[in-house]
Design an enzyme around this catalytic site. Structure first.
Site, short mmCIF file in Angstrom:
data_model
loop_
_atom_site.label_atom_id
_atom_site.label_comp_id
_atom_site.label_asym_id
_atom_site.label_seq_id
_atom_site.Cartn_x
_atom_site.Cartn_y
_atom_site.Cartn_z
N GLY A 1 -9.40 -13.89 -7.78
CA GLY A 1 -10.54 -13.67 -6.68
C GLY A 1 -9.57 -13.68 -5.42
O GLY A 1 -8.40 -13.89 -5.32
N SER A 2 -10.70 -13.93 -4.38
CA SER A 2 -10.02 -13.95 -3.06
C SER A 2 -9.23 -15.33 -3.02
O SER A 2 -9.20 -16.36 -3.47
CB SER A 2 -11.06 -13.76 -2.00
OG SER A 2 -11.91 -14.82 -2.22
N GLY A 34 -9.84 -19.25 -4.16
CA GLY A 34 -8.84 -20.17 -4.72
C GLY A 34 -8.69 -21.31 -4.30
O GLY A 34 -8.38 -22.39 -4.73
N GLU A 78 -4.99 -16.37 -9.46
CA GLU A 78 -4.67 -15.12 -9.30
C GLU A 78 -5.46 -14.58 -8.01
O GLU A 78 -6.43 -14.20 -8.26
CB GLU A 78 -4.80 -14.15 -10.68
CG GLU A 78 -3.97 -14.51 -11.77
CD GLU A 78 -2.61 -13.97 -11.42
OE1 GLU A 78 -2.25 -13.47 -10.52
OE2 GLU A 78 -1.72 -14.36 -12.37
N CYS A 98 -5.93 -5.59 -6.37
CA CYS A 98 -5.31 -6.98 -5.63
C CYS A 98 -3.88 -6.36 -5.09
O CYS A 98 -3.29 -6.91 -4.44
CB CYS A 98 -5.06 -8.00 -6.71
SG CYS A 98 -4.52 -7.59 -8.12
P1 NAD Z 1 -14.25 -13.27 -4.94
O1 NAD Z 1 -13.32 -14.43 -4.56
O2 NAD Z 1 -15.41 -12.93 -4.12
O3 NAD Z 1 -14.94 -13.75 -6.45
C1 NAD Z 1 -14.20 -13.87 -7.60
C2 NAD Z 1 -14.84 -14.78 -8.55
O4 NAD Z 1 -14.96 -15.98 -7.88
C3 NAD Z 1 -16.24 -14.46 -8.63
O5 NAD Z 1 -16.57 -14.87 -10.23
C4 NAD Z 1 -17.23 -15.45 -7.81
O6 NAD Z 1 -18.36 -15.70 -8.12
C5 NAD Z 1 -16.12 -16.45 -8.09
N1 NAD Z 1 -16.24 -17.36 -6.53
C6 NAD Z 1 -16.12 -16.67 -5.21
N2 NAD Z 1 -16.12 -17.57 -4.43
C7 NAD Z 1 -16.28 -18.94 -5.18
C8 NAD Z 1 -16.38 -20.43 -4.66
N3 NAD Z 1 -16.41 -20.50 -3.36
N4 NAD Z 1 -16.55 -21.45 -5.62
C9 NAD Z 1 -16.64 -20.99 -6.93
N5 NAD Z 1 -16.30 -19.73 -7.43
C10 NAD Z 1 -16.31 -18.73 -6.44
O7 NAD Z 1 -13.52 -11.98 -5.28
P2 NAD Z 1 -14.22 -10.32 -5.49
O8 NAD Z 1 -14.50 -9.93 -4.32
O9 NAD Z 1 -14.85 -10.38 -6.79
O10 NAD Z 1 -12.56 -9.73 -5.78
C11 NAD Z 1 -11.88 -9.25 -4.88
C12 NAD Z 1 -10.71 -10.45 -4.81
O11 NAD Z 1 -10.07 -10.77 -5.86
C13 NAD Z 1 -9.39 -9.72 -3.79
O12 NAD Z 1 -8.99 -10.77 -2.75
C14 NAD Z 1 -8.42 -9.26 -4.72
O13 NAD Z 1 -7.11 -9.30 -4.35
C15 NAD Z 1 -8.42 -10.44 -5.90
N6 NAD Z 1 -8.11 -10.18 -7.05
C16 NAD Z 1 -6.83 -10.76 -7.26
C17 NAD Z 1 -6.25 -10.34 -8.57
C18 NAD Z 1 -4.76 -10.95 -9.04
O14 NAD Z 1 -4.35 -10.77 -10.08
N7 NAD Z 1 -4.11 -11.54 -8.12
C19 NAD Z 1 -6.80 -9.54 -9.32
C20 NAD Z 1 -8.14 -8.86 -8.92
C21 NAD Z 1 -8.40 -9.40 -7.88
#
Ligand code: NAD
Length: 505
Positions: A240-241, A245, A262, A296
């Site tokens: 995720g973002s 992370g 990731e 991503c």
């Molecule tokens: P996001 O960070 O909003 O959410 C991702 C996951 O994390 C979700 O399941 C969400 O519920 C959880 N989450 C979010 N904030 C959290 C917190 N504070 N505490 C605990 N859990 C939390 O991301 P998104 O909008 O779903 O996806 C887009 C992001 O993911 C982009 O930044 C993209 O670059 C990244 N991404 C990275 C990869 C990689 O392999 N590097 C792959 C796909 C997406």
């Protein structure tokens, strides 16, 4: 179309979103509605987990692990092979469901299921290759070697944009290594995860291991937080973002758990004057506008050699005019909607910021006032000093900048906090080698004459710096999901101490 599809996967309205060896029929959390981003209408709802339901999931995963780790790895491989076969059978429908829930176009929805299938094939091969090294011992008649054991429960937290493939990268490798897993998917894509668990769990049940893969959909990020703080879960893999992370990674590290992060990218490509321009153009188009800029690895910053800048930009703008935006399940459409209103607002905000900071919109720049969350793919003429290009806006905005010396272009490529993907287009061996050298790209992925997105599963996927440092999928990433044990056996009659230390009475 939607009802038929849901029926095929046995998903009824307000289906359970919690699987613990079987579906928990009435989970006690809130109802979560999945919205089709192409028309803003609900697809279905799922019931999410309460803390009590989460405890049931963990108890089941503990039991699943105890049994599963005893199964010889090649036998585990055979069960994963059966999952691959079931996914092949469901590829079309599952791909379509992904298209409906995420807004990615048909071939990308299908491609995501193919990635899951590829992971099953890869894991099947791996099941006979989970091997350690034997090292030369400094002591006579001693043998020094390492072996790999299953780790335990793996927590998988995934993003909306790859609602299927990222789960497979993690859970299939974890399973081949003898681990069980608990999946907390994005709240934007609950229906895809319920469909996947449905397919996978029927195979696992037939094989007597229904509790290896679990699902715990929760309101907001609750289950991710429970997983992060749970000492029973030795590895947390989170996609995720960067913001997520930082929060989640520190929670896991506070209990000295392992995390595999990731996170976001801010990817760049360099187009040299010697590049094959047609090849570069096609790659830029897919990397920047494909998946509506919601990968991503999406290309966000493009550095053009100043001798080809005007010519390339002209071709690029013309190509952008040919991108058909619309319902992602229609043939010929290249760009579907963004995932939500919030994503559209963030894109519009970034465009305004870019303008304030001296950027010039060359193409696009607007939301499309239609039934869903559609936007125009956008090109902005920018400069490397602009603050806005430092951040990942998860939308189809491409910032274009000229360069003169390759050294400058590489410095710009590396001049952001994220370090996921990068590319150079050139016919010069010297330039390509410079880009790949230690002085070159600082990203986890560095490509020559290939765009920044669309990686194969065979390589290790992931990035440096704020992207989190994790590596998933191919190569030797399976090692993340096992514990390494270094063993020394003394086959002689003497007790010898290492480094020549003496401790005689
Ligand atoms: P996001 O960070 O909003 O959410 C991702 C996951 O994390 C979700 O399941 C969400 O519920 C959880 N989450 C979010 N904030 C959290 C917190 N504070 N505490 C605990 N859990 C939390 O991301 P998104 O909008 O779903 O996806 C887009 C992001 O993911 C982009 O930044 C993209 O670059 C990244 N991404 C990275 C990869 C990689 O392999 N590097 C792959 C796909 C997406």
């Amino acid at each position: 179309m939607i009802n038929e599809l849901l029926e095929k996967f046995g998903i009824h309205h307000t289906h359970s979103g919690v699987y613990a060896g079987d579906w928990i029929t009435r989970p006690e959390g809130m109802e979560i509605e999945s919205i089709n981003p192409s028309d803003k209408k609900p697809i279905a709802s799922v019931m999410s987990a309460s803390r009590k339901n989460y405890e049931q999931v963990v108890a089941s995963a503990v039991e699943g692990f105890e049994k599963w780790r005893k199964v010889p790895a090649p036998k585990r491989g055979d069960i994963i092979r059966q999952i691959g076969a079931a996914l092949r059978k469901n590829k079309k429908d599952l791909g379509l469901l992904i298209t409906l829930e995420t807004g990615k176009i048909l071939s990308e929805g299908q491609g995501e299921v193919q990635e899951m299938i590829d992971m099953c094939d890869f894991a099947l091969g791996l099941s006979r290759q989970l091997h350690g090294l034997t090292m030369a011992s400094e002591r006579k008649d001693h043998r020094l070697f390492e072996q790999w054991h299953p780790l335990g429960i793996v927590g998988i937290i995934s993003a909306f944009n790859f609602p299927a493939a990222v789960w497979a990268w993690n859970s299939i490798l974890a399973a081949i290594c003898g681990d069980s897993s608990i999946w907390k998917p994005s709240t934007h894509t609950p229906v895809t995860s319920v469909a996947i668990l449905g397919i996978v769990s029927s195979i696992m049940r037939e094989n007597g291991h229904a509790d290896v893969f679990s699902l715990c959909i929760s309101e907001m990020h609750l289950a991710a937080e429970w997983i992060a703080e749970d000492r029973r879960i030795p590895l947390v893999s989170a996609t995720g973002s960067c913001e997520m992370g930082k929060v989640l990674g520190s929670k896991v590290s506070q209990r000295l758990g392992r995390s595999l992060l990731e996170l976001g990218g801010n990817n760049a490509a360099i187009i040299s004057h010697s590049a094959n321009m047609e090849q570069a153009l096609r790659a830029v188009l897919f990397s920047a506008a494909g998946t509506a800029g919601q990968r991503c690895t999406t290309l966000r910053r493009l550095f053009l050699h100043d001798s080809i800048e005007i010519m390339f930009l002209e071709k690029l703008r013309e190509a952008y005019r040919g991108i058909k935006v619309g319902d992602p399940w229609e043939e010929g459409v290249l760009m579907g909607p963004l995932i939500s209103e919030n994503a559209v607002d963030k894109m519009m905000w970034a465009i305004q910021e870019a303008k304030k900071q001296g950027g010039k919109v060359l193409t696009g720049g607007n939301r499309i006032l239609d039934k869903g969350y559609f936007v125009e793919p956008t090109i902005i003429l920018a400069n490397p000093e602009m603050q806005i290009i430092q951040q990942e806006t998860f939308a189809p905005i491409l910032y274009v900048m000229p360069y003169h010396n390759l050294e400058d272009a590489i410095r710009y490529n590396n001049g952001v906090h994220q370090g996921l993907s990068s590319a150079i287009f050139t016919d010069s061996l010297r330039e390509a080698e410079e880009f790949l050298s230690y002085r070159g790209s600082d990203c986890g992925l560095a490509n020559v004459n290939i765009g920044t997105s669309g990686a194969e599963i065979g390589g290790a996927f992931g990035g440096e710096k704020d992207t989190g440092g994790g590596r998933e999928s191919g190569s030797d990433c399976w090692k993340n999901y096992m514990r390494r044990q270094t063993c020394t056996i003394n086959g002689g009659n003497q007790l010898q101490l290492a480094q020549g230390v003496r401790f005689d009475l």
